[in-house]
Scaffold this active site. Structure first.
Site, PDB file in Angstrom:
ATOM      1  N   ASP A 201     100.551   2.400  26.008  1.00  0.00           N
ATOM      2  CA  ASP A 201      99.718   2.465  24.814  1.00  0.00           C
ATOM      3  C   ASP A 201      98.240   2.544  25.199  1.00  0.00           C
ATOM      4  O   ASP A 201      97.768   1.811  26.073  1.00  0.00           O
ATOM      5  CB  ASP A 201      99.964   1.213  23.971  1.00  0.00           C
ATOM      6  N   GLU A 269      99.781   7.485  26.588  1.00  0.00           N
ATOM      7  CA  GLU A 269      99.188   7.919  25.325  1.00  0.00           C
ATOM      8  C   GLU A 269      97.689   8.069  25.547  1.00  0.00           C
ATOM      9  O   GLU A 269      97.016   7.114  25.945  1.00  0.00           O
ATOM     10  CB  GLU A 269      99.444   6.892  24.222  1.00  0.00           C
TER      11      GLU A 269
END
Length: 524
Positions: A201, A269
């Site tokens: 993330d 990401e």
């Protein structure tokens, strides 16, 4: 490809645990619910399952605020439940990728509790702390993704701490080697339990500029009506609060750790506005950083060949090497059927075109739960919202809850078969006709189109690891390219027009239906 290269042409299915399947009737999905529904995921023909965070958390940001990286939150189950999930998935031929939130933790994490206690504490510099300016204001102009300054005053330490997201999500200081070591140790903990990879993330948020220099203003800040326009975060060019050069060295350390577990991958990401292509190229270059990465570039409202070709081309060497993971939906953005469907369109046609384009691209692809049913974005009342992002910016931005509503498994069951109790978010009425049991056995359904498209990718090596060469279509509504290996050549044509189009190639003429596609296969 070797087994270690399994990811290069993989299809990955994202599960948002809160909304997938509730097994204990508390209204919230859980690990045992995922295990129960793994046969459905396997029936799609995908290779891996990415599970959003299920770690112990106060749930201020629905699990992306971790208070214990080695524990399952009781809301989702136990470590034993996770172990059973892994065993079941592997038995079905599915790999498991889990979310790792390394850029920040919860403010309830013991590390932060110790860090804020005193600037002389052993973990005092495990987070990003800075003194106020002489007038008491924040150290610089950095902004939070979720709105407002990226700095929160702490009256215990009498300093500001940095938070790129919620104030309850303080940024970890990865400039500190001890922090890196501890985070890598949490990675090893899950690898030892059998996970096959990690979705990282906000992986370009790991480091900040040590000089705390102000960010300059951005040249533009998004289309009118977008969250970038309603949220001042988009008003800045984020040169100093993320995407710092030190990130590459840490990613190299992480990749070296994964090397001890053959086949384990790192999927990053990257949210980097105008620099996303350059960042992905740097983060996936060679064999020493991320295996692959995805961005937000396909999460907008534009739906035309020029837009897609521009994006596919921009990623250059990373795209050519299959290191870009393409995705058109996830838990943070409006569902693509709603973004791309215009008045008068058949949403099923949009869904069929989208999945067939996605599986025709070079590199791995991510699907988000409910895509295979063609679910539209849910319209929720303000009082139903749970997303702090949406609550803050309502009504200019309605938040992310509209794509997070429970999966509809049975059209006639209470709460669509997700739970016997009232779900944490309501099941929209317009999702019921699209429930899984309504589409099973229907050859004209979106579900059938997804299974067929994924099967096509598996049956044609050119769609897994072949080259991709764009062709001039001679028509602004047609996207044309060739996927090829020494054994086969696939001509891929996609008509974005709402009426029939004709593609004229060097050797043939192809009629394309409205919002339709054709793949012509030639064995070499």
């Amino acid at each position: 490809m070797t087994d270690a290269d399994w990811w290069r042409g993989a299809v990955i299915y994202q599960v948002y645990p809160r909304s997938f399947q509730d097994s204990n009737d508390d209204g919230v999905g859980d690990l045992n619910g995922i295990t129960h529904r793994l046969p459905h995921i396997a029936s799609l023909g995908v290779d891996a399952v990415w599970i959003s965070p299920f770690f112990q958390s106060p749930m201020a940001d629905m699990g992306y605020d971790v208070s214990d990286y080695r524990a399952v939150d009781p809301l989702f189950g136990t470590l034993a439940d996770f172990d059973r999930l892994i065993e079941t998935a592997h038995g079905l031929g599915l790999k498991i990728i889990i979310d790792q939130v390394l850029s920040h933790s919860s403010d309830q994490h013991p590390w932060f509790v110790e860090s804020r206690a005193s600037n002389a504490a052993p973990k005092s510099d495990w987070y990003v702390w800075a003194d106020a300016k002489p007038d008491g204001t924040a150290p610089n102009n950095w902004l939070s993704v979720f709105g407002g300054p990226a700095w929160e005053w702490d009256g215990v330490r009498m300093q500001y701490y940095m938070h790129s997201f919620l104030a309850s999500q303080p940024d970890l200081n990865l400039h500190n080697r001890d922090v890196q070591d501890e985070l890598l140790d949490t990675i090893r903990f899950w690898l030892d339990r059998g996970v096959d990879g990690f979705r990282l993330d906000a992986c370009n948020h790991y480091f900040h500029d040590l000089e705390l220099r102000d960010n300059p203003p951005a040249a533009a800040h998004g289309d009118k009506g977008s969250v970038q326009a309603t949220n001042p975060y988009g008003f800045q060019e984020h040169l100093h609060d993320k995407t710092q050069p030190e990130n590459l060295a840490f990613l190299a350390r992480l990749r070296a750790l994964l090397g001890d577990y053959p086949g384990a991958i790192a999927l990053g990401e990257v949210g980097d506005e105008e620099r996303s292509a350059a960042t992905v190229q740097a983060y996936t270059a060679g064999d020493g950083h991320l295996h692959c990465s995805y961005t937000f570039d396909l999460f907008g409202t534009a739906f035309d060949p020029a837009h897609f070709r521009r994006i596919f081309t921009a990623f250059g060497s990373a795209s050519e090497g299959g290191a870009v993971c393409w995705s058109i939906s996830n838990h943070d953005v409006m569902r693509y059927v709603s973004r791309w469907t215009k008045a008068g369109d058949d949403p099923k046609a949009i869904a069929r075109l989208a999945i067939n384009l996605l599986v025709s691209l070079r590199g791995p692809v991510c699907l988000y739960q409910g895509e295979e049913l063609g679910l539209p974005e849910a319209e929720l009342a303000f009082e139903d919202l749970r997303d702090p992002y949406g609550i803050r910016f309502w009504p200019a931005f309605k938040g992310r809850d509209g794509c997070r509503t429970p999966m509809p498994w049975q059209g006639d069951a209470p709460h669509a078969g997700f739970s016997a109790a009232k779900p944490w978010l309501p099941v929209p009425a317009d999702h019921l006709p699209l429930a899984l049991d309504r589409q099973e056995g229907d050859g004209a359904s979106v579900l059938a189109a997804y299974r067929e498209a994924i099967d096509q990718r598996k049956r044609h090596p050119a769609l897994v690891n072949g080259t991709l060469t764009f062709l001039e279509s001679g028509d602004a509504d047609i996207l044309a390219f060739v996927r090829a290996t020494p054994q086969e050549r696939l001509l891929c044509l996609f008509n974005f027009a709402r009426e029939e189009r004709t593609w004229e190639g060097e050797d043939d003429v192809v009629e394309l239906p409205p919002l339709g596609f054709v793949r012509e296969v030639t064995e070499l």
